[in-house]
Design an enzyme around this catalytic site. Sequence first.
Site, PDB file in Angstrom:
ATOM      1  N   ARG A  96       0.882  -1.182   0.000  1.00 16.32           N
ATOM      2  CA  ARG A  96       0.000   0.000   0.000  1.00 16.32           C
ATOM      3  C   ARG A  96       0.909   1.219   0.000  1.00 16.32           C
ATOM      4  O   ARG A  96       1.702   1.386   0.934  1.00 16.32           O
ATOM      5  CB  ARG A  96      -0.894  -0.018   1.238  1.00 16.32           C
ATOM      6  N   GLN A 126      -9.811  -4.036  -3.455  1.00 10.95           N
ATOM      7  CA  GLN A 126     -11.129  -3.601  -2.981  1.00 10.95           C
ATOM      8  C   GLN A 126     -12.192  -3.900  -4.049  1.00 10.95           C
ATOM      9  O   GLN A 126     -13.288  -4.380  -3.739  1.00 10.95           O
ATOM     10  CB  GLN A 126     -11.099  -2.099  -2.663  1.00 10.95           C
ATOM     11  N   ASP A 217     -17.372   6.927  -1.263  1.00 14.58           N
ATOM     12  CA  ASP A 217     -16.102   6.790  -0.522  1.00 14.58           C
ATOM     13  C   ASP A 217     -15.950   8.056   0.315  1.00 14.58           C
ATOM     14  O   ASP A 217     -16.709   9.027   0.141  1.00 14.58           O
ATOM     15  CB  ASP A 217     -14.950   6.650  -1.548  1.00 14.58           C
ATOM     16  N   CYS A 257     -16.427   1.092   0.813  1.00 12.85           N
ATOM     17  CA  CYS A 257     -15.193   0.354   1.085  1.00 12.85           C
ATOM     18  C   CYS A 257     -14.807   0.423   2.558  1.00 12.85           C
ATOM     19  O   CYS A 257     -14.081  -0.441   3.035  1.00 12.85           O
ATOM     20  CB  CYS A 257     -14.063   0.886   0.211  1.00 12.85           C
TER      21      CYS A 257
HETATM   22  N1   CP Z   1     -11.213  -0.545   2.578  1.00 15.73           N
HETATM   23  C1   CP Z   1      -9.940  -0.515   3.004  1.00 15.73           C
HETATM   24  O1   CP Z   1      -8.985  -0.695   2.235  1.00 15.73           O
HETATM   25  O2   CP Z   1      -9.794  -0.312   4.343  1.00 15.73           O
HETATM   26  P1   CP Z   1      -8.430  -0.099   5.133  1.00 15.73           P
HETATM   27  O3   CP Z   1      -7.879   1.238   4.721  1.00 15.73           O
HETATM   28  O4   CP Z   1      -8.797  -0.156   6.588  1.00 15.73           O
HETATM   29  O5   CP Z   1      -7.484  -1.191   4.751  1.00 15.73           O
HETATM   30  N1  NVA Z   2     -10.099   6.525  -0.971  1.00 11.37           N
HETATM   31  C1  NVA Z   2      -9.715   6.055   0.347  1.00 11.37           C
HETATM   32  C2  NVA Z   2      -9.965   4.604   0.475  1.00 11.37           C
HETATM   33  C3  NVA Z   2      -9.632   4.005   1.804  1.00 11.37           C
HETATM   34  C4  NVA Z   2      -9.822   2.527   1.854  1.00 11.37           C
HETATM   35  C5  NVA Z   2      -8.266   6.403   0.594  1.00 11.37           C
HETATM   36  O1  NVA Z   2      -7.454   6.263  -0.331  1.00 11.37           O
HETATM   37  O2  NVA Z   2      -7.943   6.842   1.693  1.00 11.37           O
END
Ligand code: CP
Ligand code: NVA
Length: 298
Positions: A96, A126, A217, A257
């Site tokens: 990530r 996701q 979101d 999400c």
């Molecule tokens: N939906 C999602 O990716 O949640 P987190 O940021 O908690 O991993």
């Molecule tokens: N769009 C959000 C999604 C979190 C799961 C972010 O990138 O923070």
Amino acid sequence: MTRHFLEVDDLSADEIVAVLDASERSAYPALLAGKGVGLIFEKPSLRTRNSCEMAVVQLGGHPVFITDAEAGLDRRESVEDITRVIEGYFSVIAARVFEHRKLERMAAVSTVPIVNLLSDDGHPVQALADLLTIRQHFGRLENVSIAWLGDFSNVARSLSIAAMMLGMHMKVSTPPGYGPTAQDMERFAGLAKQGATFEVCETVGDAVKQVDVVSTDAWYSMGQEEEKTKRGDAMRPYRVDATVMGQADPDGIFLHCLPAHRGEEVTSEVLDSPQSRAFQQAHNRMHTFRGLLTWLCE
Ligand code: CP
Ligand code: NVA
């Protein structure tokens, strides 16, 4: 050739369906016995970290959680050197990151699969969970319509790519300046399977009228916290409340999400309603990551 999963279209439509099918198998093969999966996080996570760790465990493997404070991507050493080192330990590397380019740099040097666990551009793992949740409710994906309201985020982009590949209908309503880019539109058009449609709607009402799925979101993503007030002002008319859900098909569902900001992009009334599938969707994160690992490693 090593297969990577940096965005949904790294799989074909048939492969996406195969991953969803693998996600629903009730017996888990010990595919990862004696093997490890490295999970690198530059940003915080609840669902992704925990669902991915448990999916690895279910396949008999060992997940290793690596924070950026430890790894120091491009600070302690280069992304490429980190990848070259840990590919010797792990069967899959998942990360990530802020900049999507970092994932591409990993994939360019890695002999093991690289998986995107969210970047500023997309959130393909996701999207797999979103698709499984939709398929579990409607029994199909083709011709299902999805209204996306608010910020056209990384999550929206990956879901749109998936929807185009699977013959679905995306209807997007966002404030000016927060919608899909011209480059997004070109990409969606190129991926659209026969019958798939992508529509930018004038009003929230146009997007949600008799739609099957309503999704949204957070108004500001991780890394955009300083824009909270400006984005909040722009996005307020796009909040999903009971009036918005009332315009969707009566058999329609709500997806998010998570994490949700109750009272901002969605009201508690909607998130906690029988139409909400957000928590099932969160649980499906584990099943679909297991399905993806099965597909990558079988
Ligand atoms: N939906 C999602 O990716 O949640 P987190 O940021 O908690 O991993
Ligand atoms: N769009 C959000 C999604 C979190 C799961 C972010 O990138 O923070």
